[in-house]
Design an enzyme around this catalytic site. Structure first.
Site, PDB file in Angstrom:
ATOM      1  N   GLU A 161       0.798  -1.235   0.000  1.00  0.00           N
ATOM      2  CA  GLU A 161       0.000   0.000   0.000  1.00  0.00           C
ATOM      3  C   GLU A 161       0.826   1.278   0.000  1.00  0.00           C
ATOM      4  O   GLU A 161       0.760   2.073   0.956  1.00  0.00           O
ATOM      5  CB  GLU A 161      -0.944   0.020   1.212  1.00  0.00           C
ATOM      6  N   GLU A 174      -5.370  -8.496   0.874  1.00  0.00           N
ATOM      7  CA  GLU A 174      -5.997  -8.154   2.165  1.00  0.00           C
ATOM      8  C   GLU A 174      -7.460  -7.837   1.922  1.00  0.00           C
ATOM      9  O   GLU A 174      -7.799  -7.161   0.949  1.00  0.00           O
ATOM     10  CB  GLU A 174      -5.368  -6.905   2.817  1.00  0.00           C
TER      11      GLU A 174
HETATM   12  C1  BG6 Z   1      -4.197  -2.018   5.388  1.00  0.00           C
HETATM   13  C2  BG6 Z   1      -2.811  -2.348   5.851  1.00  0.00           C
HETATM   14  O1  BG6 Z   1      -4.207  -0.684   5.111  1.00  0.00           O
HETATM   15  O2  BG6 Z   1      -5.260  -2.122   6.239  1.00  0.00           O
HETATM   16  C3  BG6 Z   1      -2.771  -3.099   7.158  1.00  0.00           C
HETATM   17  O3  BG6 Z   1      -2.053  -2.983   4.884  1.00  0.00           O
HETATM   18  C4  BG6 Z   1      -3.821  -2.520   8.078  1.00  0.00           C
HETATM   19  O4  BG6 Z   1      -1.475  -3.023   7.646  1.00  0.00           O
HETATM   20  C5  BG6 Z   1      -5.176  -2.799   7.478  1.00  0.00           C
HETATM   21  O5  BG6 Z   1      -3.766  -2.930   9.395  1.00  0.00           O
HETATM   22  C6  BG6 Z   1      -6.345  -2.364   8.321  1.00  0.00           C
HETATM   23  O6  BG6 Z   1      -6.217  -1.031   8.683  1.00  0.00           O
HETATM   24  P1  BG6 Z   1      -6.522  -0.542  10.145  1.00  0.00           P
HETATM   25  O7  BG6 Z   1      -6.221   0.914  10.150  1.00  0.00           O
HETATM   26  O8  BG6 Z   1      -7.963  -0.798  10.372  1.00  0.00           O
HETATM   27  O9  BG6 Z   1      -5.646  -1.348  11.020  1.00  0.00           O
END
Ligand code: BG6
Length: 472
Positions: A164, A378
């Site tokens: 990202e 993800e």
């Molecule tokens: C993505 C990242 O942006 O989202 C992760 O690659 C991150 O590292 C995940 O934890 C969820 O985001 P957040 O802010 O809810 O933890």
């Protein structure tokens, strides 16, 4: 929507992690500091990364659990400063040993490692010296990548250069909830993205020159952008936000340079914010070469934004506590992300909009047809899980993932080449700006004693991996 249930036979059912969010042990075995260490330990910080999920010590248990629950792929990232404590110079053998052991254990358990080189944790000396606005980082990153390829490239078959690259400037220079905590600096954000894209391209080109037996790609977060109305000004706000968040770097990675239309939108944002992008002809040579060789796109998708025109100054309020309805996000020269009352949101105000994932998949196939393969690297739902007598009923998470998987399978049925899904996250992890009460894992982590408990979603995921279809 017609429902699509069956997964391709070779589909990967993975779980995702990132070094800083799971490892803990930030001062062990010679690891040097990264940008986040100082930031997390600043006065007033609500949480730190020690011990996070203590993956540094508990990785064998976590991989055993993964194996037992049918998870056959894991995203891990390498902490740059475990390998090179100062970011450059002398190699820390203990760091190499740790990742060798971890990778070997993954393979032993049949959980294929998908390794990211940079997941937000820039070495502190580089962060203090201009971060990704400093072009010197390009070659330091490539040197670090080379060490990783040389040491782990015989066994790691999936590499991502960056995780990202949009989130680093968006959160650190626009929203102000990542270090260095700046706000509304769109010109720096755009400049940084360009520099990271050069580093990405050079690392891809290096990897391809080494004839290693794996694939290399990048992980982008693709944010759906939807105009709130049919008004031309709202549609334009959508296009501006999309150009900055998605299109700019997709063009660099898959078109080998920025399209004219993309640059017109980016230049409009720069002009309205008194900025200018600096590039060099050799950057585009690297882009072109890398675009011809890149093996896959890792796509992270969580949410979509609903855009409205915004004529005023920038205004942002980050909901980092899970108090629903508190977010504000409006950018000068871009637009405002507003609440669409017809779309449900998480407690952190992230719209739950699964069709947005489908739209992004189709968009890649349409606009970047040389993409080869997509991994959903993800996707998942942040939720305040209740832990009752050792049991966690996370039905809303199962519903969220089901809806997204259905749209993935619809895209697959229509010819988009998606080869795997890595749920964020494998176990509960540290959330960068939200701490430990925003949980995502299949496995619950009791942060008092670091014990793991499979959630209802873990049992559901296991069934799905066995049947190779979405189960109700
Ligand atoms: C993505 C990242 O942006 O989202 C992760 O690659 C991150 O590292 C995940 O934890 C969820 O985001 P957040 O802010 O809810 O933890």
């Amino acid at each position: 929507m017609a429902t699509f249930k069956k997964f391709p036979e070779d589909f990967i059912f993975g779980g995702a992690t990132a070094a800083y969010q799971v490892e803990g042990a930030t001062r062990e075995d010679g690891r040097g500091p990264c940008a986040w260490d100082d930031y997390m330990n600043r006065p007033g910080s609500r949480f730190t990364a020690d011990p996070a999920s203590d993956f540094y010590h508990k990785y064998k248990e976590d991989l055993q659990l993964s194996h037992d629950f049918g998870v056959n792929g894991i995203r891990i990232s390498i902490s740059w400063t475990r390998i090179l404590p100062e970011g450059k110079g002398a190699i820390n053998q203990a760091g190499i040993d740790y990742y060798n052991d971890l990778i070997n254990e993954c393979i032993k358990q049949g959980v294929e490692p998908f390794v990211t080189l940079h997941h937000f944790d820039t070495p502190l000396p580089f962060f203090n010296n201009g971060h990704w606005l400093n072009r010197d980082l390009i070659d330091y990153f490539v040197d670090y990548a080379k060490i990783c390829f040389e040491n782990f490239g015989d066994r790691v078959k999936k590499w991502a250069t960056f995780n990202e690259p949009w989130s680093i400037p968006q959160n650190g220079y626009i929203a102000g909830n990542f270090p260095p905590h700046k706000q509304f600096d769109m010109p720096s954000a755009i400049q940084m993205m360009h520099i990271m894209m050069v580093a990405h391209a050079k690392a891809v080109n290096l990897y391809k020159s080494m004839n290693l037996p794996g694939q290399i790609g990048i992980v982008h977060t693709l944010e759906g952008k939807v105009a709130m109305t049919d008004k031309p000004e709202d549609i334009h706000a959508r296009d501006l936000d999309d150009a900055m968040a998605n299109r700019f770097m997709l063009d660099a990675c898959f078109h080998g340079g920025y399209d004219d239309e993309t640059m017109a939108l980016i230049n409009e944002i720069l002009e309205k914010n008194d900025g200018k992008l600096v590039t060099y002809p050799e950057d585009f040579e690297e882009f072109k070469k890398a675009a011809e060789q890149i093996d896959f796109l890792g796509m992270n998708y969580y949410s979509s934004h609903f855009l409205q025109a915004h004529d005023g100054e920038s205004m942002i309020y980050n909901n980092s506590t899970g108090e629903k309805g508190t977010s504000v996000f409006a950018l000068k020269g871009v637009g405002a992300r507003v609440c669409n009352p017809e779309v449900p949101t998480t407690d952190w105000d992230w719209p739950i909009y699964p069709v947005g994932m489908y739209n992004q998949l189709k968009r890649i196939a349409r606009d970047y047809p040389n993409y080869k393969t997509i991994y959903i690297s993800e996707n998942g739902m942040g939720y305040k899980d209740d832990f009752i007598d050792g049991k966690i009923d996370d039905t809303p998470r199962i519903e969220y993932v089901t809806q997204h998987l259905e749209y993935i399978l619809k895209a697959v049925a229509e010819g988009v080449n998606v080869k795997g899904y890595y749920i964020w996250s494998l176990m509960d992890v540290l959330s960068w700006s939200n701490g430990y009460n925003k949980r995502y894992g299949l496995f619950y982590v009791d942060y008092n004693d670091q014990k793991r408990y499979p959630k209802k979603s873990a049992y559901w995921y296991k069934l799905m991996t066995e049947r190779k279809e979405i189960v109700p």
